[in-house]
Design an enzyme around this catalytic site. Sequence first.
Site, PDB file in Angstrom:
ATOM      1  N   GLU A 109     -14.085   1.893 -47.707  1.00 13.79           N
ATOM      2  CA  GLU A 109     -14.152   1.674 -46.251  1.00 13.79           C
ATOM      3  C   GLU A 109     -15.147   0.569 -45.925  1.00 13.79           C
ATOM      4  OE1 GLU A 109     -13.220   1.793 -43.358  1.00 13.79           O
ATOM      5  OE2 GLU A 109     -12.509   3.734 -42.675  1.00 13.79           O
ATOM      6  N   ASP A 110     -15.013   0.025 -44.714  1.00 13.47           N
ATOM      7  CA  ASP A 110     -15.972  -0.993 -44.289  1.00 13.47           C
ATOM      8  C   ASP A 110     -17.269  -0.367 -43.778  1.00 13.47           C
ATOM      9  OD1 ASP A 110     -14.735   0.053 -42.017  1.00 13.47           O
ATOM     10  OD2 ASP A 110     -14.319  -1.896 -41.089  1.00 13.47           O
ATOM     11  N   ASP A 113     -19.578   5.144 -39.236  1.00  9.68           N
ATOM     12  CA  ASP A 113     -20.407   5.137 -38.033  1.00  9.68           C
ATOM     13  C   ASP A 113     -20.673   6.602 -37.649  1.00  9.68           C
ATOM     14  OD1 ASP A 113     -21.647   4.159 -35.746  1.00  9.68           O
ATOM     15  OD2 ASP A 113     -19.810   3.723 -34.688  1.00  9.68           O
ATOM     16  N   PHE A 162     -24.125  -3.195 -33.227  1.00 16.79           N
ATOM     17  CA  PHE A 162     -22.754  -3.617 -33.537  1.00 16.79           C
ATOM     18  C   PHE A 162     -22.779  -4.873 -34.400  1.00 16.79           C
ATOM     19  CE2 PHE A 162     -18.706  -5.722 -32.623  1.00 16.79           C
ATOM     20  CZ  PHE A 162     -17.845  -4.678 -32.922  1.00 16.79           C
ATOM     21  N   ARG A 175     -13.775 -11.660 -38.683  1.00 14.04           N
ATOM     22  CA  ARG A 175     -13.601 -11.050 -40.011  1.00 14.04           C
ATOM     23  C   ARG A 175     -13.844 -12.045 -41.145  1.00 14.04           C
ATOM     24  NH1 ARG A 175     -11.212  -6.036 -39.209  1.00 14.04           N
ATOM     25  NH2 ARG A 175      -9.653  -5.891 -37.571  1.00 14.04           N
TER      26      ARG A 175
HETATM   27  P1  5GP Z   1     -16.460   6.216 -37.060  1.00 15.42           P
HETATM   28  O1  5GP Z   1     -15.213   7.040 -36.961  1.00 15.42           O
HETATM   29  O2  5GP Z   1     -17.247   6.454 -38.321  1.00 15.42           O
HETATM   30  O3  5GP Z   1     -17.326   6.411 -35.837  1.00 15.42           O
HETATM   31  O4  5GP Z   1     -16.032   4.718 -36.960  1.00 15.42           O
HETATM   32  C1  5GP Z   1     -15.600   3.979 -38.024  1.00 15.42           C
HETATM   33  C2  5GP Z   1     -14.883   2.727 -37.571  1.00 15.42           C
HETATM   34  O5  5GP Z   1     -15.478   2.174 -36.393  1.00 15.42           O
HETATM   35  C3  5GP Z   1     -14.986   1.652 -38.625  1.00 15.42           C
HETATM   36  O6  5GP Z   1     -13.959   1.765 -39.579  1.00 15.42           O
HETATM   37  C4  5GP Z   1     -14.928   0.388 -37.785  1.00 15.42           C
HETATM   38  O7  5GP Z   1     -13.581   0.051 -37.564  1.00 15.42           O
HETATM   39  C5  5GP Z   1     -15.547   0.774 -36.458  1.00 15.42           C
HETATM   40  N1  5GP Z   1     -16.955   0.371 -36.350  1.00 15.42           N
HETATM   41  C6  5GP Z   1     -18.042   1.171 -36.302  1.00 15.42           C
HETATM   42  N2  5GP Z   1     -19.176   0.460 -36.171  1.00 15.42           N
HETATM   43  C7  5GP Z   1     -18.806  -0.837 -36.160  1.00 15.42           C
HETATM   44  C8  5GP Z   1     -19.547  -2.079 -36.054  1.00 15.42           C
HETATM   45  O8  5GP Z   1     -20.779  -2.149 -35.952  1.00 15.42           O
HETATM   46  N3  5GP Z   1     -18.797  -3.224 -36.083  1.00 15.42           N
HETATM   47  C9  5GP Z   1     -17.442  -3.218 -36.201  1.00 15.42           C
HETATM   48  N4  5GP Z   1     -16.842  -4.415 -36.223  1.00 15.42           N
HETATM   49  N5  5GP Z   1     -16.724  -2.077 -36.298  1.00 15.42           N
HETATM   50  C10 5GP Z   1     -17.406  -0.894 -36.272  1.00 15.42           C
END
Ligand code: 5GP
Length: 186
Positions: A109-110, A113, A162, A175
């Site tokens: 995963e990237d 959060d 962010f 990206r």
């Molecule tokens: P979660 O479900 O863990 O809250 O969110 C995960 C997803 O939120 C990640 O796969 C990504 O797509 C997006 N996301 C969360 N934080 C960031 C951030 O700081 N930058 C970007 N570009 N995407 C984020």
Amino acid sequence: MRQIYAYMDTIQIKDKTFAVSIREEDILKEVSRVAADINRDLAGKNPLFLSVLNGSFMFTADLMKRITIPCEISFVKLASYQGDASTGVVKEMIGLNEDITGRTVVIVEDIVDTGLTMQQLLESLHTRHPQEVHIATLLVKPDKLKVNLNIEYAAMKIPNDFIVGYGLDYDGFGRNYKDIYTVINQ
Ligand code: 5GP
């Protein structure tokens, strides 16, 4: 000269300005460390790496170049749709054609959060009866985590801001940058 350098260190995407926060060379050091850990821990398990598109494409490429054990790689996407009141937005995994029964799976995963996306992904994978599922993520925001996840392979921990770059986007853009940038105006 100084001004040119300053210009190169910030980027503008739509209404937001971002400043470079993690350089490619520092990212790659951490990616190499994660790859070495995976090579050590999962040797002999023929893992299937599941790269979650789009955000993890750059991390996946750099990670996989450093994986030296026999393995397979596949790519999935998450499609969001509105669930009921208790579940909110549900993310369904699409594109997995492999039979993962009895396999060692590594999710790539990237960013984690709140962790809710990862939790849904894990639940969806477990219905397919893998032997074990590991999490490899480029980034974690520990202060935002809402669920209990065992994140064994995290390249970097970052604050709540962010970020874009190195595969991550703001509204589809950003990206392509090789470094990671943090927003400086919201
Ligand atoms: P979660 O479900 O863990 O809250 O969110 C995960 C997803 O939120 C990640 O796969 C990504 O797509 C997006 N996301 C969360 N934080 C960031 C951030 O700081 N930058 C970007 N570009 N995407 C984020």
